[in-house]
Write an enzyme that holds these catalytic residues in place. Structure first.
Site, PDB file in Angstrom:
ATOM      1  N   ASP A 250      12.105  30.980   4.549  1.00  0.00           N
ATOM      2  CA  ASP A 250      12.168  31.543   5.902  1.00  0.00           C
ATOM      3  C   ASP A 250      13.421  31.002   6.576  1.00  0.00           C
ATOM      4  O   ASP A 250      13.819  29.854   6.334  1.00  0.00           O
ATOM      5  CB  ASP A 250      10.913  31.148   6.702  1.00  0.00           C
ATOM      6  N   ASP A 252      14.094  30.530   9.934  1.00  0.00           N
ATOM      7  CA  ASP A 252      14.017  29.690  11.132  1.00  0.00           C
ATOM      8  C   ASP A 252      12.800  28.777  11.171  1.00  0.00           C
ATOM      9  O   ASP A 252      12.537  28.119  12.193  1.00  0.00           O
ATOM     10  CB  ASP A 252      14.051  30.558  12.394  1.00  0.00           C
ATOM     11  N   ASP A 356     -11.852  29.005   2.648  1.00  0.00           N
ATOM     12  CA  ASP A 356     -12.807  28.698   1.574  1.00  0.00           C
ATOM     13  C   ASP A 356     -12.358  29.279   0.237  1.00  0.00           C
ATOM     14  O   ASP A 356     -12.610  28.685  -0.819  1.00  0.00           O
ATOM     15  CB  ASP A 356     -14.224  29.171   1.946  1.00  0.00           C
ATOM     16  N   HIS A 360     -11.652  27.080  -2.893  1.00  0.00           N
ATOM     17  CA  HIS A 360     -12.378  27.465  -4.106  1.00  0.00           C
ATOM     18  C   HIS A 360     -11.434  27.424  -5.318  1.00  0.00           C
ATOM     19  O   HIS A 360     -11.772  26.830  -6.357  1.00  0.00           O
ATOM     20  CB  HIS A 360     -12.960  28.872  -3.914  1.00  0.00           C
ATOM     21  N   GLU A 361     -10.262  28.025  -5.165  1.00  0.00           N
ATOM     22  CA  GLU A 361      -9.351  28.092  -6.308  1.00  0.00           C
ATOM     23  C   GLU A 361      -8.796  26.718  -6.672  1.00  0.00           C
ATOM     24  O   GLU A 361      -8.711  26.371  -7.846  1.00  0.00           O
ATOM     25  CB  GLU A 361      -8.200  29.064  -6.001  1.00  0.00           C
ATOM     26  N   HIS A 364     -11.179  24.791  -8.728  1.00  0.00           N
ATOM     27  CA  HIS A 364     -11.176  25.114 -10.157  1.00  0.00           C
ATOM     28  C   HIS A 364     -10.188  24.198 -10.890  1.00  0.00           C
ATOM     29  O   HIS A 364     -10.444  23.766 -12.026  1.00  0.00           O
ATOM     30  CB  HIS A 364     -10.789  26.578 -10.376  1.00  0.00           C
ATOM     31  N   GLU A 384     -18.292  27.748 -11.170  1.00  0.00           N
ATOM     32  CA  GLU A 384     -18.103  28.617 -10.006  1.00  0.00           C
ATOM     33  C   GLU A 384     -18.781  28.036  -8.762  1.00  0.00           C
ATOM     34  O   GLU A 384     -18.238  28.064  -7.655  1.00  0.00           O
ATOM     35  CB  GLU A 384     -18.674  30.008 -10.296  1.00  0.00           C
ATOM     36  N   HIS A 457     -20.449  34.281 -11.959  1.00  0.00           N
ATOM     37  CA  HIS A 457     -20.365  34.558 -10.522  1.00  0.00           C
ATOM     38  C   HIS A 457     -21.703  35.014  -9.954  1.00  0.00           C
ATOM     39  O   HIS A 457     -21.796  35.342  -8.773  1.00  0.00           O
ATOM     40  CB  HIS A 457     -19.311  35.638 -10.242  1.00  0.00           C
TER      41      HIS A 457
END
Lengths: 547, 255
Positions: A250, A252, A356, A360-361, A364, A384, A457
């Site tokens: 980015d 600025d 979340d 969550h990822e 893992h 999971e 899942h």
């Protein structure tokens, strides 16, 4: 006493009150040649100063853009002492100036005899600034912000960073310091998916800001695929290394890319949660680099490109992905605002926008580096579930409880999987009521088919509900059994129990029954066999039919 | 500070009977003969005034806020005066004083968190050896009360002009470590701010002469004024009182 003498001396000299004497320092000459006349005038002026020995050519570079030109860099000197930062740059063709720019001080009158010797300067720099002198002191004339000029020693020291420090060549007082680290952390801001302004730990590099967190202990980088699916696949497969241009950037440091803002912030927060709540240093507890990929495909691309929904309405962790198998997370951008998923009736927006989901990822990755629960059948459902549990825990750690956007609740992904078709709901799973999202809340009704890796899942709803019941208490809808939870104020206890069990105690092929035993053991380890957490955990597993 | 006028009055009250006794004993009034009266004194100046300065600076996409309270302390005083008799027992003169002291301050403030809005890290840190210097130029009209040929008492008053050189905290340096929930102040940056102001002075002087021209003496003076120092914030000013009760003694000369 020194001040007293000075005061007396000042008083003795005063016969009428004087206005505060602001030492009028040198004015700065801004050399800007915007016309041919300006150019000739300034070139003449610079040449005169050059002949007087006040400007000296310190470097000549070949102009890389225009053949035959040479770029001369002239340094200002006062009585042989360089004036800090005062330079003129002249682009010349065969000795004739084509352009000229500079910022130099008008003729100076300051004396250039230092009171401090070079050795004194070294001592002062070390005393005032740090333990190691990286660059020896140099006598300079330092133009000050107020307009005056001071004779100073400049040195580079290392102490909690690398700094250039200027000290008064008369008394040794520090006059100025700044960091010499060219790439450094820069706290930026950005507005996330839910309209909330977040702080972002970025790096300043080569005139722009990049999503490279320099404040947290691990390397934490967010890469922007800029809708280049080919690049995304190549990087995920480790065919090519990351390039500096892959890092989200980015101009600025006020970021407007929602995915970049939320992915970078939420992953950082999740790292913070693990550190503060559990004392864990990231993915592997040894600050393994955290790599996040975003913007693989635009929402519009999700409905026009022949690609898997894996990259649009999904987020994932891939432990072996990325250059060198570094492990990566990916967050999709959802679908256009006027589309919905036929299966759920939901519209999907940038997945990184859900705290979340991000937690969550990352979890893992934690599981991969610890219990490494096999992603199949019950161990896969536990894998999971642990991600759902930690995702929820992170929400409650950073957000206020509530049912609105960016609020903590027991739903998964409710901020990004949004009800669209009448009758549809927000989110994809509920720890409080798994049945509402077609997940079993009791072992007796678990999924036993082969789809979804044996229902990883699906059956995650059962341990998810254990976590909920152990905190909030209540009845299991299928068994009717009641649990005395520890209460929301004590949620930290249950979070720690699950963390201990799932990270340290479970084997890779754990079953729900093993998870029951491990979490009860963890509760006993942490709080005692007769503690409320131990009782709540035991009751909760019993309520969901796992013994 | 409020005791100062009372102290002056006490000295005047003590001096008046002595003058009367001496006049009677000598059989006639003591005449003012000398044109010049000069003195050099060492003494102390009272402290006790307090003031505060605040400044802000941008940090971590928010605003850091620093507040530094200051208190003036008593300290050594040097003074000298020079009077010229203008008529009878009246003289006009000038005196200069210099006073220095060192004080401490407990600086408090908040530094924004690098990761989160509205979670400032608070700190409190002490800074010591903050120097303060006051220079005063006092124009004085003096009334001489000749007690005897060897002793003279005078009272005086007039406008004062002050200059203050005050060390102000202008910045803080800190260390922080992940998770950045606290800061440790490592040092303070200070700068001397100078400004001038006006006020008044009243006082009394007692001189005892062992010879025709030389003697010793003491003086009590109350000088007071206000000075608006430039704030460390770079904008605005902070008001500080200058002067105070000044007492000292030293050499006297007349001729």
């Amino acid at each position: 006493m020194k001040r007293l003498i000075a005061s007396v001396a000042a008083a003795a000299l005063l016969v009428v009150p004087l206005e505060r004497g602001s030492a009028q320092g040198p004015s700065t000459l801004q050399i800007r040649a915007t016309s041919l006349d300006d150019l000739r005038r300034w070139d003449s002026y610079v040449s005169a100063r050059e002949r007087a020995g006040e400007l000296k050519i310190v470097r000549v570079d070949r102009d890389p853009s225009i053949a035959g030109r040479a770029i001369e860099r002239l340094q200002q000197y006062h009585q042989g002492v360089p004036v800090w930062g005062a330079q003129v740059v002249r682009d010349a063709s065969s000795g004739v100036a084509e352009s000229i720019f500079g910022e130099i001080s008008a003729p100076l009158t300051i004396a250039t005899d230092p009171v401090l010797s070079l050795n004194d300067a070294r001592t002062h720099l070390l005393d005032s600034a740090g333990a190691t002198l990286l660059r020896q002191p140099q006598l300079v004339v330092l133009p000050m912000a107020g307009g005056e000029a001071r004779l100073a020693y400049s040195g580079v020291v290392s102490s909690d960073g690398v700094f250039r420090v200027f000290i008064d060549a008369k008394g040794g007082a520090e006059l100025l310091r700044y960091s010499e680290i060219q790439t450094q952390s820069a706290v930026g801001t950005g507005v996330g998916l839910n309209g909330d302004t977040k702080k972002l730990s970025m790096a300043q590099q080569a005139g722009q800001y990049v999503a490279d967190d320099r404040l947290r202990p691990p390397s934490l980088t967010t890469y922007d695929m800029r809708a280049d699916l080919g690049r995304l696949f190549s990087l995920l497969n480790g065919f090519v290394p990351f390039a500096p241009s892959d890092v989200a950037s980015d101009a600025d440091n006020v970021w407007t890319d929602v995915s970049a803002v939320d992915a970078h912030a939420h992953i950082g927060w999740t790292y913070d949660y693990y550190f503060k709540r559990h004392g864990r240093h990231g993915l592997d507890d040894h600050d393994r680099p955290i790599v996040t990929l975003i913007n693989g495909v635009t929402p519009e691309g999700a409905v026009t490109l022949p690609i898997s929904s894996q990259y649009s309405i999904n987020a994932f962790w891939c432990d072996a992905c990325g250059p060198g198998g570094v492990g990566t997370m990916y967050f999709g951008n959802g679908i256009p605002a006027n589309y919905y998923l036929v299966s759920s009736g939901q519209n999907v927006v940038q997945l990184a926008g859900a705290l979340d989901v991000a937690a969550h990822e990352l979890t893992h990755g934690v599981t991969s580096s610890s219990s490494n629960l096999i992603y199949l059948n019950e161990s896969g459902a536990l894998n999971e579930s642990f991600s759902d549990i930690m995702g929820t825990a992170v929400e409650f750690y950073f957000q206020t409880p509530g049912a609105g956007r960016a609020q903590a609740d027991y739903l998964l992904g409710e901020d990004v999987f949004r009800a669209f078709r009448p009758g549809s709901v927000n989110g994809i799973r509920s720890l409080e009521n798994p049945l509402a999202y077609n997940q079993p809340d009791h072992y007796s009704i678990r999924f036993t088919g082969r789809e979804d890796n044996g229902g990883v899942h699906i059956n995650s709803g059962i341990p998810n509900h254990v976590f909920y019941l152990a905190i909030e208490g209540g009845s299991n809808r299928t068994s009717g059994l009641t649990v005395q939870g520890v209460g929301a104020a004590n949620r930290e206890q249950i979070e720690k129990v699950f963390y201990r069990a799932f990270v340290f105690l479970l084997p890779a092929n754990a079953t729900f029954s093993t998870a029951r035993a491990a979490t009860i053991q963890a509760a006993r380890d942490l709080y005692g066999a007769t503690s409320a957490p131990a009782a709540a955990i035991t009751q909760a597993w019993t309520a969901v039919g796992v013994n | 500070m409020r005791l100062a006028p009372a102290a002056v009055l006490l000295i005047l009250a003590a001096a008046a009977p002595a003058f009367a006794q001496t006049t009677r004993g000598a059989g006639g009034p003591v005449r003012a003969q000398d044109r010049f009266y000069i003195g050099v004194d060492f003494g102390v100046q009272s402290g006790g005034d307090s003031f505060s300065d605040s400044f802000t600076f941008p940090e971590n996409a928010e605003t850091a806020r620093i507040t530094a309270p200051y208190e003036t302390k008593s300290g050594p005083l040097f003074g000298m005066f020079f009077d010229v008799r203008v008529w009878q027992y009246l003289s006009a003169g000038i005196s200069v004083t210099g006073h220095a002291s060192e004080g401490d301050a407990q600086v408090t403030g908040t530094i924004p968190h690098p990761f989160f809005f509205d979670r400032p890290r608070s700190f409190s840190a002490d800074v010591s050896d903050l120097s303060r210097g006051e220079s005063g130029v006092h124009l004085q009209l003096r009334a001489l009360l000749p007690v005897s040929r060897s002793m003279q008492v005078s009272v005086f008053g007039g406008p004062s002009f002050f200059q203050v050189d005050q060390d102000l905290v202008t910045g803080v340096r800190w260390t922080e470590a992940y998770p950045y929930d606290s800061v440790t102040i490592t040092s303070m940056m200070t700068e001397t701010r100078s400004e001038s102001g006006t006020g008044f002075n009243v006082g009394a002087d007692v001189g005892y002469f062992m010879s025709r021209h030389f003697g010793v003496g003491g003086r009590v003076q109350y000088a007071s004024g206000t000075v608006d120092l430039p704030s460390a914030s770079g904008t605005g000013s902070i008001e500080t009182k200058v002067g105070g009760l000044q007492a000292g003694g030293g050499l006297r000369m007349r001729f």
